[in-house]
Design a protein around this motif. Structure first.
Motif, PDB file in Angstrom:
ATOM      1  N   THR A  16      48.172  44.173  51.767  1.00  0.00           N
ATOM      2  CA  THR A  16      47.714  45.509  51.389  1.00  0.00           C
ATOM      3  C   THR A  16      47.444  45.528  49.892  1.00  0.00           C
ATOM      4  OG1 THR A  16      49.956  46.349  50.994  1.00  0.00           O
ATOM      5  CG2 THR A  16      49.056  46.607  53.226  1.00  0.00           C
ATOM      6  N   HIS A  51      31.696  47.416  55.760  1.00  0.00           N
ATOM      7  CA  HIS A  51      32.156  47.063  54.410  1.00  0.00           C
ATOM      8  C   HIS A  51      31.113  47.454  53.358  1.00  0.00           C
ATOM      9  CE1 HIS A  51      34.557  44.441  57.038  1.00  0.00           C
ATOM     10  NE2 HIS A  51      35.455  44.398  56.070  1.00  0.00           N
ATOM     11  N   ILE A  54      31.216  51.306  52.137  1.00  0.00           N
ATOM     12  CA  ILE A  54      32.401  51.893  51.513  1.00  0.00           C
ATOM     13  C   ILE A  54      32.099  52.452  50.121  1.00  0.00           C
ATOM     14  CG2 ILE A  54      34.686  51.349  50.553  1.00  0.00           C
ATOM     15  CD1 ILE A  54      35.093  49.441  52.918  1.00  0.00           C
ATOM     16  N   LYS A  58      33.113  56.318  48.990  1.00  0.00           N
ATOM     17  CA  LYS A  58      34.502  56.169  48.532  1.00  0.00           C
ATOM     18  C   LYS A  58      35.201  57.502  48.272  1.00  0.00           C
ATOM     19  CE  LYS A  58      33.339  55.606  43.638  1.00  0.00           C
ATOM     20  NZ  LYS A  58      33.469  54.737  42.449  1.00  0.00           N
ATOM     21  N   THR A  63      41.842  55.515  52.500  1.00  0.00           N
ATOM     22  CA  THR A  63      42.238  54.106  52.599  1.00  0.00           C
ATOM     23  C   THR A  63      41.245  53.414  53.523  1.00  0.00           C
ATOM     24  OG1 THR A  63      44.590  54.582  52.284  1.00  0.00           O
ATOM     25  CG2 THR A  63      44.045  52.504  53.354  1.00  0.00           C
ATOM     26  N   ALA A  64      40.942  52.153  53.215  1.00  0.00           N
ATOM     27  CA  ALA A  64      40.015  51.391  54.055  1.00  0.00           C
ATOM     28  C   ALA A  64      40.737  50.207  54.686  1.00  0.00           C
ATOM     29  CB  ALA A  64      38.832  50.902  53.236  1.00  0.00           C
ATOM     30  N   VAL A  66      40.010  46.671  56.041  1.00  0.00           N
ATOM     31  CA  VAL A  66      38.907  45.750  55.773  1.00  0.00           C
ATOM     32  C   VAL A  66      39.267  44.320  56.175  1.00  0.00           C
ATOM     33  CG1 VAL A  66      38.003  47.172  53.878  1.00  0.00           C
ATOM     34  CG2 VAL A  66      39.690  45.376  53.395  1.00  0.00           C
ATOM     35  N   ASP A  69      37.289  41.352  50.756  1.00  0.00           N
ATOM     36  CA  ASP A  69      37.462  42.130  49.528  1.00  0.00           C
ATOM     37  C   ASP A  69      36.211  42.948  49.219  1.00  0.00           C
ATOM     38  OD1 ASP A  69      38.869  42.995  47.282  1.00  0.00           O
ATOM     39  OD2 ASP A  69      37.808  41.560  46.011  1.00  0.00           O
ATOM     40  N   LYS A  76      43.551  49.504  50.147  1.00  0.00           N
ATOM     41  CA  LYS A  76      42.951  48.705  51.222  1.00  0.00           C
ATOM     42  C   LYS A  76      44.039  48.028  52.045  1.00  0.00           C
ATOM     43  CE  LYS A  76      39.080  47.448  48.180  1.00  0.00           C
ATOM     44  NZ  LYS A  76      39.787  47.553  46.882  1.00  0.00           N
ATOM     45  N   TYR A  78      44.169  44.806  54.565  1.00  0.00           N
ATOM     46  CA  TYR A  78      43.385  43.650  55.009  1.00  0.00           C
ATOM     47  C   TYR A  78      43.892  43.165  56.372  1.00  0.00           C
ATOM     48  CZ  TYR A  78      41.527  43.369  50.252  1.00  0.00           C
ATOM     49  OH  TYR A  78      40.894  43.652  49.052  1.00  0.00           O
TER      50      TYR A  78
END
Length: 367
Positions: A16, A51, A54, A58, A63-64, A66, A69, A76, A78
């Protein structure tokens, strides 16, 4: 509402970044559905990659989630697959455990719809309510809704499955299209049984060639089977025989009207009244009758019989369920009339399907 704790436990992040909020009121995978403080799942589609969207959105993304990166200063999470993470959250928020269903999938060019109707009739005879996802409609008991795609993605399936569960369904029978498999629409969904009917020329506007078409179908068996599942494969079809040999999997049950297989089959009768089929295996000798007509339907009946048998249903219930099915809408469907004529409607839309229908008409016609 989704708590941070539930979110992280469910999506199992690789890492994260930033200060992840304690809870989220709203989530989506579609930028057109964004609103203030959204949990956004960035999914790479056929033509658009979430992606890449975003940065321009934004201000609405709290929170994304993904896979790679993104140089945007927001929290984020991941993950290895944003699509699978999104579907898991859908499952949680719909209070649905897909493991509680027995899910049967069939793939192939022809026969998928007929197979689902036969299985539905078998389950009904066994007093088991089933939900069906297919070309004609999505249905369960008295509930029915219009079909969009033959196999929609899980974003649309999960609310349907929730409805099926509320109605009391224990099983789901699905037509699984090559499009859905290639596009990974069913990411993370696992089947208790997978059936391969046949492969003939179709959808070459979508698939680059027959090899791509075959490999897409194969994904049902290599990507979507539970550990304790089984497959049923028609090895009279060249691609079916290839599939069985390439899988090299002891869970696969083969059937054939022409060669040695787990289940060896023979058509005893094929006339205007329907079919009578003999099915033999190491520990089985049975005769199955069906109202469905034509040699091609013998394959559909047999695959359903074998699937139901390996799911643990009794042979007598299965045979009664098969015989209870009078016809399948638009599939060699007889139109009763006062003219003394045999009139049939059929959906045949591929060269192979049309040839099979015409052969069947020739087999049962008089004069």
């Amino acid at each position: 509402m989704i708590s941070k704790k539930i979110l992280l436990e469910t999506v199992n992040p690789l890492k994260t970044e930033g200060n992840i909020p304690d809870s989220f009121d709203y989530f989506t995978d579609d930028t057109r559905e964004l609103r203030k403080d959204t949990l956004f799942f960035a999914i790479k589609g056929e033509t658009v990659d979430g992606h890449d969207l975003i940065k321009d959105n934004k201000d609405k993304i709290l929170t994304a989630v993904v896979e790679r990166d993104i140089p945007v200063d927001i929290p984020k999470i991941y993950v290895s697959s944003a699509k699978e993470a999104f579907y898991k959250i859908l499952e949680i928020t719909n209070n649905l455990n897909l493991e509680r269903f027995k899910i049967i999938g069939i793939t192939g060019t022809n026969g998928k719809t007929t197979f689902t109707y036969i299985m539905e009739s078998i389950f009904k005879t066994a007093n088991i309510l089933s939900g069906v996802i297919g070309t004609v409609n999505y249905r369960c008991g008295d509930f029915s809704s219009e079909a969009g795609n033959t196999t929609p993605d899980l974003k649309r399936l999960i609310p349907l499955f929730k409805k099926f569960r509320e109605l009391g369904a224990e099983t789901i029978v699905m037509e699984v299209s090559s499009h859905s498999l290639k596009q990974n629409r069913l990411a993370g969904l696992k089947f208790d049984s997978a059936v391969f009917s046949n492969l003939t020329q179709e959808h070459l506007d979508f698939h680059t060639d027959m090899e791509d078409y075959y490999k897409s179908k194969k994904l049902l068996f290599t990507r979507h089977l539970k550990d304790n599942s089984f497959g049923v494969i028609n090895i009279d079809d060249p691609y079916g025989e290839r599939l069985f040999l390439e899988l090299g999997d002891g869970r696969m049950k083969t059937y054939s009207f022409k060669k040695r297989a787990t289940y060896r089959c023979k058509i005893l009768e094929n006339n205007e009244e329907g079919l009578e089929i003999e099915i033999l295996s190491e520990n089985l000798k049975d005769t199955v009758r069906a109202n469905l007509k034509g040699g091609f339907n013998a394959y559909n009946v047999t695959s359903a019989y074998i699937t139901a048998l390996n799911l643990g249903l009794s042979a007598e219930i299965i045979k009664k369920g098969i015989l209870n099915l009078k016809n399948v809408p638009g599939r060699m469907e007889e139109i009763k009339n006062d003219c003394g004529l045999k009139v049939f409607v059929d959906y045949a839309h591929t060269p192979d399907a049309l040839e099979n229908v015409l052969k069947t008409i020739k087999e049962i016609c008089r004069g």
